[in-house]
Enzyme design. Structure first.
Site, PDB file in Angstrom:
ATOM      1  N   ASP A 117       0.871  -1.764   0.266  1.00  9.00           N
ATOM      2  CA  ASP A 117      -0.189   0.173   0.090  1.00  9.00           C
ATOM      3  C   ASP A 117       0.979   1.165   0.133  1.00  9.00           C
ATOM      4  OD1 ASP A 117      -2.470   2.002   0.803  1.00  9.00           O
ATOM      5  OD2 ASP A 117      -1.317   1.632   2.484  1.00  9.00           O
ATOM      6  N   ASP A 119       0.106   5.637   0.784  1.00  8.59           N
ATOM      7  CA  ASP A 119      -0.548   5.865   1.885  1.00  8.59           C
ATOM      8  C   ASP A 119      -0.332   5.708   3.293  1.00  8.59           C
ATOM      9  OD1 ASP A 119      -0.582   7.709  -0.600  1.00  8.59           O
ATOM     10  OD2 ASP A 119      -2.980   8.089  -0.327  1.00  8.59           O
ATOM     11  N   GLU A 126      -1.902  10.394   3.688  1.00  5.65           N
ATOM     12  CA  GLU A 126      -2.553  10.159   2.738  1.00  5.65           C
ATOM     13  C   GLU A 126      -2.481  11.217   2.635  1.00  5.65           C
ATOM     14  OE1 GLU A 126      -4.699   7.660   3.229  1.00  5.65           O
ATOM     15  OE2 GLU A 126      -3.486   6.870   4.582  1.00  5.65           O
ATOM     16  N   ARG A 162     -15.357  13.524  -3.035  1.00 10.57           N
ATOM     17  CA  ARG A 162     -14.104  13.658  -2.850  1.00 10.57           C
ATOM     18  C   ARG A 162     -13.426  14.835  -4.136  1.00 10.57           C
ATOM     19  NH1 ARG A 162     -11.001   9.427   1.476  1.00 10.57           N
ATOM     20  NH2 ARG A 162     -11.983   7.947  -0.698  1.00 10.57           N
ATOM     21  N   SER A 206      -2.399   1.122  -4.801  1.00  8.02           N
ATOM     22  CA  SER A 206      -3.151   2.106  -3.634  1.00  8.02           C
ATOM     23  C   SER A 206      -4.219   2.563  -4.665  1.00  8.02           C
ATOM     24  CB  SER A 206      -2.184   3.788  -3.481  1.00  8.02           C
ATOM     25  OG  SER A 206      -2.460   4.849  -3.191  1.00  8.02           O
ATOM     26  N   GLY A 207      -5.244   3.332  -3.237  1.00 12.42           N
ATOM     27  CA  GLY A 207      -6.318   3.927  -4.170  1.00 12.42           C
ATOM     28  C   GLY A 207      -6.411   5.455  -3.669  1.00 12.42           C
ATOM     29  N   LYS A 255      -8.073  -3.763  -4.067  1.00 11.80           N
ATOM     30  CA  LYS A 255      -6.577  -4.630  -4.466  1.00 11.80           C
ATOM     31  C   LYS A 255      -6.716  -5.561  -4.669  1.00 11.80           C
ATOM     32  CE  LYS A 255      -5.255  -0.256  -1.227  1.00 11.80           C
ATOM     33  NZ  LYS A 255      -4.691   0.281   0.302  1.00 11.80           N
ATOM     34  N   ASP A 276      -1.426  -0.722   5.991  1.00 11.23           N
ATOM     35  CA  ASP A 276      -2.167  -0.190   7.486  1.00 11.23           C
ATOM     36  C   ASP A 276      -3.672  -0.516   7.523  1.00 11.23           C
ATOM     37  OD1 ASP A 276      -3.131   2.444   6.802  1.00 11.23           O
ATOM     38  OD2 ASP A 276      -2.421   2.130   5.094  1.00 11.23           O
TER      39      ASP A 276
END
Length: 320
Positions: A117, A119, A126, A162, A206-207, A255, A276
């Site tokens: 991952d 972030d 992040e 967002r 990663s997102g 993922k 995480d």
């Protein structure tokens, strides 16, 4: 425009050092015998966190001021009394002891492919929150993030909302990378160098957004072809248009889908995921193993469910 060509990641060199991760405690009790929370003296304050260990942390007044200055909106009365203040409490890593790090190190030795991952794992921050703050939309995005974490919406819906709030232009992305380059997590570069020296493939999943992560990949000498992340789309004038909803990481379970694609190309490979968050934990299967990471932030549920957990990449880096 390839905004990722502008900057490279840097290693953290500043900030208050608590040698630990941030853990959100809903209520913190502060007791002072003299100047209170607002005092600038070095009198010791007792800070008791509502965390799983129920331990007490001793910090000086200056340390406490720095730890609470960004998050606390309530001032304590400067007298010898106890007050309650909502803050984001830095919990020392030893409050969350590593879980089976020796076995985790052996798993890494046996793995053919290690996926990370990004972030709060490879980097300390992040990305979308930092970008939102840079664009002046931090508070609005934080509210949506909180709702998404509570299960009120899907990952893709939360990402869309967002981004529609931030609406970053190409110029803002370019300026953001120049002014706020990502900060590499302590010891991650050495760990990845060791993995590559041992002949292992390294992937970033990663997102976040590829244009923000590509500088990190280059700093770590990871091929861009080994990066799975979301792609932003812009109009010809540079204004934000949308994001690519066909990318695996743009939706829930993304993922795991990315690792499935890696596994199709490497059917006999043993794959380990390190991260995480819950989305990293849920990438097993198709990944063979998951190692939780809490060197930047501790997700209590991930710590509880992870069989293997580390707080520093040094704990699984080979000494050879």
């Amino acid at each position: 425009m390839n905004c990722s060509a502008i900057s490279v990641a840097r290693t953290a060199t500043n900030g208050v050092s608590f040698n630990g991760a941030f853990h959100t405690a809903p209520v913190t009790t502060l007791t002072s015998a003299s100047k209170g929370v607002g005092g600038v003296g070095t009198n010791n304050l007792i800070l008791s966190c509502n965390n799983t260990s129920n331990k007490t942390i001793n910090m000086t007044g200056n340390q406490l001021n720095q730890a609470t200055s960004r998050t606390s909106t309530t001032k304590a009365t400067p007298t010898a009394e106890t007050v309650t203040v909502p803050v984001l409490v830095p919990v020392p890593v030893n409050q969350y002891l590593p879980k089976q790090p020796e076995l985790a190190a052996k798993i890494i030795q046996q793995s053919n492919i290690v996926c990370f991952d990004v972030d709060s794992t490879v980097i300390t921050e992040e990305g979308i929150d930092e970008l939102a703050d840079f664009c002046g939309k931090g508070a609005e995005v934080a509210r949506v993030t909180k709702e998404a974490m509570g299960g009120a919406m899907t990952f893709q819906d939360a990402l869309m909302i967002r981004l529609n709030i931030i609406r970053p232009t190409q110029k803002q992305i370019s300026d953001f990378i120049k002014i706020r380059p990502s900060i590499l997590t302590r010891n991650v570069k050495r760990f990845i160098e060791q993995l590559k020296a041992d002949g292992k493939q390294v992937y970033l999943i990663s997102g976040g957004f590829d244009c923000l992560i590509e500088p990190v990949a280059r700093e770590l000498d990871i091929p861009i072809t080994n990066l799975f992340a979301n792609k932003l789309m812009f109009y010809h004038n540079g204004d934000y248009a949308s994001f690519d909803t066909t990318q695996p990481t743009s939706k829930s379970g993304g993922k795991a889908e990315a690792i499935s694609l890696i596994k199709k190309q490497n059917p006999d490979a043993l794959i380990t995921m390190i991260g995480d968050g819950a989305t990293d934990l849920e990438a097993v299967p198709p990944a063979n193993y998951f190692i939780g990471f809490g060197g930047n932030v501790v997700r209590a549920e991930v710590y509880k469910r992870a069989e293997y957990y580390i707080t520093n990449f040094e704990q699984i880096t080979s000494n050879s």
